[in-house]
Write a protein that holds these residues in place. Sequence first.
Motif, PDB file in Angstrom:
ATOM      1  N   THR A   1      21.254 -14.850 -38.800  1.00 21.33           N
ATOM      2  CA  THR A   1      22.435 -15.679 -38.990  1.00 21.33           C
ATOM      3  C   THR A   1      23.336 -15.446 -37.790  1.00 21.33           C
ATOM      4  OG1 THR A   1      23.206 -13.892 -40.420  1.00 21.33           O
ATOM      5  CG2 THR A   1      22.502 -15.914 -41.502  1.00 21.33           C
ATOM      6  N   ASP A   2      24.402 -16.206 -37.719  1.00 21.25           N
ATOM      7  CA  ASP A   2      25.336 -16.114 -36.614  1.00 21.25           C
ATOM      8  C   ASP A   2      25.921 -14.703 -36.498  1.00 21.25           C
ATOM      9  OD1 ASP A   2      25.860 -17.875 -34.739  1.00 21.25           O
ATOM     10  OD2 ASP A   2      27.695 -18.688 -35.612  1.00 21.25           O
ATOM     11  N   GLY A   3      26.360 -14.342 -35.331  1.00 21.48           N
ATOM     12  CA  GLY A   3      27.088 -13.085 -35.215  1.00 21.48           C
ATOM     13  C   GLY A   3      26.322 -11.984 -34.507  1.00 21.48           C
ATOM     14  N   TYR A   4      25.077 -12.259 -34.099  1.00 17.44           N
ATOM     15  CA  TYR A   4      24.350 -11.259 -33.320  1.00 17.44           C
ATOM     16  C   TYR A   4      24.158 -11.795 -31.914  1.00 17.44           C
ATOM     17  CZ  TYR A   4      23.087  -9.375 -37.894  1.00 17.44           C
ATOM     18  OH  TYR A   4      23.127  -8.849 -39.152  1.00 17.44           O
ATOM     19  N   ASP A   5      24.448 -10.969 -30.923  1.00 18.22           N
ATOM     20  CA  ASP A   5      24.180 -11.450 -29.563  1.00 18.22           C
ATOM     21  C   ASP A   5      22.701 -11.227 -29.230  1.00 18.22           C
ATOM     22  OD1 ASP A   5      23.776  -8.822 -28.634  1.00 18.22           O
ATOM     23  OD2 ASP A   5      25.873  -8.590 -28.062  1.00 18.22           O
ATOM     24  N   GLY A   6      22.289 -11.720 -28.068  1.00 17.57           N
ATOM     25  CA  GLY A   6      20.867 -11.654 -27.705  1.00 17.57           C
ATOM     26  C   GLY A   6      20.319 -10.241 -27.716  1.00 17.57           C
ATOM     27  N   TRP A   7      21.074  -9.298 -27.186  1.00 20.65           N
ATOM     28  CA  TRP A   7      20.622  -7.911 -27.139  1.00 20.65           C
ATOM     29  C   TRP A   7      20.436  -7.359 -28.547  1.00 20.65           C
ATOM     30  CZ3 TRP A   7      22.503  -3.310 -29.020  1.00 20.65           C
ATOM     31  CH2 TRP A   7      21.842  -2.156 -28.552  1.00 20.65           C
ATOM     32  N   GLU A   8      21.396  -7.653 -29.437  1.00 19.24           N
ATOM     33  CA  GLU A   8      21.290  -7.165 -30.824  1.00 19.24           C
ATOM     34  C   GLU A   8      20.085  -7.776 -31.526  1.00 19.24           C
ATOM     35  OE1 GLU A   8      25.885  -6.267 -32.141  1.00 19.24           O
ATOM     36  OE2 GLU A   8      25.238  -8.355 -31.954  1.00 19.24           O
ATOM     37  N   ARG A   9      19.851  -9.065 -31.272  1.00 19.87           N
ATOM     38  CA  ARG A   9      18.710  -9.738 -31.913  1.00 19.87           C
ATOM     39  C   ARG A   9      17.395  -9.105 -31.459  1.00 19.87           C
ATOM     40  NH1 ARG A   9      21.537 -14.789 -30.917  1.00 19.87           N
ATOM     41  NH2 ARG A   9      20.192 -15.165 -29.143  1.00 19.87           N
ATOM     42  N   ARG A  10      17.272  -8.855 -30.152  1.00 23.84           N
ATOM     43  CA  ARG A  10      16.027  -8.267 -29.644  1.00 23.84           C
ATOM     44  C   ARG A  10      15.841  -6.843 -30.171  1.00 23.84           C
ATOM     45  NH1 ARG A  10      18.034 -10.813 -25.102  1.00 23.84           N
ATOM     46  NH2 ARG A  10      18.738  -8.845 -24.181  1.00 23.84           N
ATOM     47  N   THR A  11      16.944  -6.092 -30.215  1.00 30.66           N
ATOM     48  CA  THR A  11      16.858  -4.710 -30.707  1.00 30.66           C
ATOM     49  C   THR A  11      16.433  -4.683 -32.172  1.00 30.66           C
ATOM     50  OG1 THR A  11      18.631  -4.137 -29.190  1.00 30.66           O
ATOM     51  CG2 THR A  11      18.096  -2.517 -30.872  1.00 30.66           C
ATOM     52  N   ILE A  12      17.052  -5.521 -32.983  1.00 34.83           N
ATOM     53  CA  ILE A  12      16.712  -5.567 -34.417  1.00 34.83           C
ATOM     54  C   ILE A  12      15.245  -5.959 -34.601  1.00 34.83           C
ATOM     55  CG2 ILE A  12      17.113  -6.843 -36.562  1.00 34.83           C
ATOM     56  CD1 ILE A  12      20.097  -6.854 -35.835  1.00 34.83           C
ATOM     57  N   ALA A  13      14.828  -6.991 -33.844  1.00 33.13           N
ATOM     58  CA  ALA A  13      13.430  -7.441 -33.964  1.00 33.13           C
ATOM     59  C   ALA A  13      12.478  -6.291 -33.640  1.00 33.13           C
ATOM     60  CB  ALA A  13      13.185  -8.629 -33.030  1.00 33.13           C
ATOM     61  N   LEU A  14      12.785  -5.518 -32.612  1.00 27.78           N
ATOM     62  CA  LEU A  14      11.896  -4.417 -32.215  1.00 27.78           C
ATOM     63  C   LEU A  14      11.973  -3.242 -33.180  1.00 27.78           C
ATOM     64  CD1 LEU A  14      12.305  -4.571 -28.346  1.00 27.78           C
ATOM     65  CD2 LEU A  14      10.311  -5.195 -29.702  1.00 27.78           C
ATOM     66  N   LEU A  15      13.118  -3.066 -33.821  1.00 28.11           N
ATOM     67  CA  LEU A  15      13.247  -1.988 -34.810  1.00 28.11           C
ATOM     68  C   LEU A  15      12.437  -2.287 -36.059  1.00 28.11           C
ATOM     69  CD1 LEU A  15      17.028  -1.056 -34.513  1.00 28.11           C
ATOM     70  CD2 LEU A  15      15.094   0.443 -34.046  1.00 28.11           C
ATOM     71  N   ARG A  16      11.979  -3.531 -36.182  1.00 30.01           N
ATOM     72  CA  ARG A  16      11.133  -3.894 -37.323  1.00 30.01           C
ATOM     73  C   ARG A  16       9.668  -3.525 -37.076  1.00 30.01           C
ATOM     74  NH1 ARG A  16      12.952  -6.497 -41.505  1.00 30.01           N
ATOM     75  NH2 ARG A  16      15.081  -7.279 -41.486  1.00 30.01           N
ATOM     76  N   ARG A  17       9.354  -3.034 -35.902  1.00 33.46           N
ATOM     77  CA  ARG A  17       7.968  -2.628 -35.598  1.00 33.46           C
ATOM     78  C   ARG A  17       7.892  -1.105 -35.645  1.00 33.46           C
ATOM     79  NH1 ARG A  17       6.852  -7.276 -31.485  1.00 33.46           N
ATOM     80  NH2 ARG A  17       7.643  -8.893 -32.851  1.00 33.46           N
ATOM     81  N   GLU A  18       6.920  -0.617 -36.349  1.00 32.44           N
ATOM     82  CA  GLU A  18       6.868   0.815 -36.637  1.00 32.44           C
ATOM     83  C   GLU A  18       6.850   1.711 -35.395  1.00 32.44           C
ATOM     84  OE1 GLU A  18       4.727   3.321 -40.026  1.00 32.44           O
ATOM     85  OE2 GLU A  18       3.334   2.517 -38.569  1.00 32.44           O
ATOM     86  N   THR A  19       5.894   1.472 -34.495  1.00 28.75           N
ATOM     87  CA  THR A  19       5.765   2.374 -33.356  1.00 28.75           C
ATOM     88  C   THR A  19       6.945   2.243 -32.395  1.00 28.75           C
ATOM     89  OG1 THR A  19       3.386   2.111 -33.569  1.00 28.75           O
ATOM     90  CG2 THR A  19       4.160   3.216 -31.604  1.00 28.75           C
ATOM     91  N   THR A  20       7.363   0.992 -32.131  1.00 30.24           N
ATOM     92  CA  THR A  20       8.510   0.783 -31.246  1.00 30.24           C
ATOM     93  C   THR A  20       9.723   1.512 -31.822  1.00 30.24           C
ATOM     94  OG1 THR A  20       7.632  -1.450 -31.058  1.00 30.24           O
ATOM     95  CG2 THR A  20       9.673  -0.997 -29.914  1.00 30.24           C
ATOM     96  N   ARG A  21       9.870   1.409 -33.134  1.00 24.42           N
ATOM     97  CA  ARG A  21      10.977   2.065 -33.816  1.00 24.42           C
ATOM     98  C   ARG A  21      10.935   3.582 -33.579  1.00 24.42           C
ATOM     99  NH1 ARG A  21      14.094   0.693 -38.344  1.00 24.42           N
ATOM    100  NH2 ARG A  21      14.806   2.473 -39.554  1.00 24.42           N
ATOM    101  N   HIS A  22       9.743   4.168 -33.664  1.00 22.86           N
ATOM    102  CA  HIS A  22       9.625   5.610 -33.456  1.00 22.86           C
ATOM    103  C   HIS A  22       9.973   6.000 -32.021  1.00 22.86           C
ATOM    104  CE1 HIS A  22       7.774   5.980 -37.391  1.00 22.86           C
ATOM    105  NE2 HIS A  22       7.955   7.278 -37.264  1.00 22.86           N
ATOM    106  N   VAL A  23       9.550   5.164 -31.089  1.00 23.68           N
ATOM    107  CA  VAL A  23       9.876   5.432 -29.683  1.00 23.68           C
ATOM    108  C   VAL A  23      11.398   5.389 -29.503  1.00 23.68           C
ATOM    109  CG1 VAL A  23       9.697   4.528 -27.316  1.00 23.68           C
ATOM    110  CG2 VAL A  23       7.669   4.601 -28.781  1.00 23.68           C
ATOM    111  N   ILE A  24      12.038   4.391 -30.116  1.00 24.55           N
ATOM    112  CA  ILE A  24      13.497   4.262 -30.015  1.00 24.55           C
ATOM    113  C   ILE A  24      14.183   5.487 -30.622  1.00 24.55           C
ATOM    114  CG2 ILE A  24      15.516   2.953 -30.791  1.00 24.55           C
ATOM    115  CD1 ILE A  24      13.810   0.403 -30.607  1.00 24.55           C
ATOM    116  N   VAL A  25      13.729   5.867 -31.830  1.00 20.96           N
ATOM    117  CA  VAL A  25      14.345   7.009 -32.516  1.00 20.96           C
ATOM    118  C   VAL A  25      14.189   8.280 -31.673  1.00 20.96           C
ATOM    119  CG1 VAL A  25      14.162   8.533 -34.535  1.00 20.96           C
ATOM    120  CG2 VAL A  25      14.108   6.056 -34.834  1.00 20.96           C
ATOM    121  N   TYR A  26      13.000   8.453 -31.082  1.00 23.12           N
ATOM    122  CA  TYR A  26      12.771   9.639 -30.265  1.00 23.12           C
ATOM    123  C   TYR A  26      13.691   9.631 -29.041  1.00 23.12           C
ATOM    124  CZ  TYR A  26      10.391  13.625 -28.299  1.00 23.12           C
ATOM    125  OH  TYR A  26      10.124  14.881 -27.820  1.00 23.12           O
ATOM    126  N   ALA A  27      13.823   8.459 -28.431  1.00 21.85           N
ATOM    127  CA  ALA A  27      14.659   8.343 -27.229  1.00 21.85           C
ATOM    128  C   ALA A  27      16.144   8.530 -27.563  1.00 21.85           C
ATOM    129  CB  ALA A  27      14.425   6.997 -26.561  1.00 21.85           C
TER     130      ALA A  27
END
Lengths: 105, 170
Positions: B60-86
Amino acid sequence: MVGAVGEWLTGTEAAVLLVILVLATLGTATLFLIGLAGYRRRRTRTYLLMTVVLGLLVVRSVVGIGTVLGAVPMPVHHLIEHSSDLAVAALVLYALLQLGPPSLE
Amino acid sequence: MTEVRQQVLEHVDAHPGVHYKGLVRELDIAAGQAQYHLRRLLDARELDVEKIQGRTHYFTDGYDGWERRTIALLRRETTRHVIVYALDSDGVSAMELADELDLARSTVSFHVSTLVEAGVAEKYFDSKGRAHLRLTRPAETRSLLEAVTPSLSDRLVDRFTRLVDASFHG
């Protein structure tokens, strides 16, 4: 229980086989969809080969169901099943060979 | 607005970054129906989309491009783990990611380039020329982390890619 079955099996055998084949179809179809999603993300030849292999496993199960129900004649069944075995072996071997030896990044 | 369209809008609002299949499954509506309402909502600019690696995520409205891409990637298990580790370190080497998360090097390299491409992280090299990863906006990334969790199908696809990477690419 099962109407049109081949002469090669009894009604009970056909029912058991059919249950196994339906479960196999669900399982292999799930794997195939997972493989397809993996290929869409990576777009590499290895993923394509794995997806085709998983797709062949689905075909095998479907052909099996067709055979139990009498829709696929036995010679055709054997031809398809064993050709798909050959294809699976060839595809996985090819996937391994095309990688080549390890290289430094 | 029709009742179904309102339902679709509310679902996307409650599940930022949900993808098409997840929406159809959760709302139990026909695929064609979902497609129709999503199209109308997009036309009316009530919804935004973000396409990452062949998968369309809705917002929905209210997310900028960076937030949208980050959220989409946080929905993937391994990418999420890499993010959490970093998140827990100010710069982590690709080698450390592979060792600590028990991932094949090709898996790490894929996820690192995905994150860099999305602007979620940046890649740099230390004095010895080893590749490192650093999140571009750690604080904001941390707050988005709580907004989403990966679905079962995402987890399965992720594990499949890790399996193939480990078996074929090392």
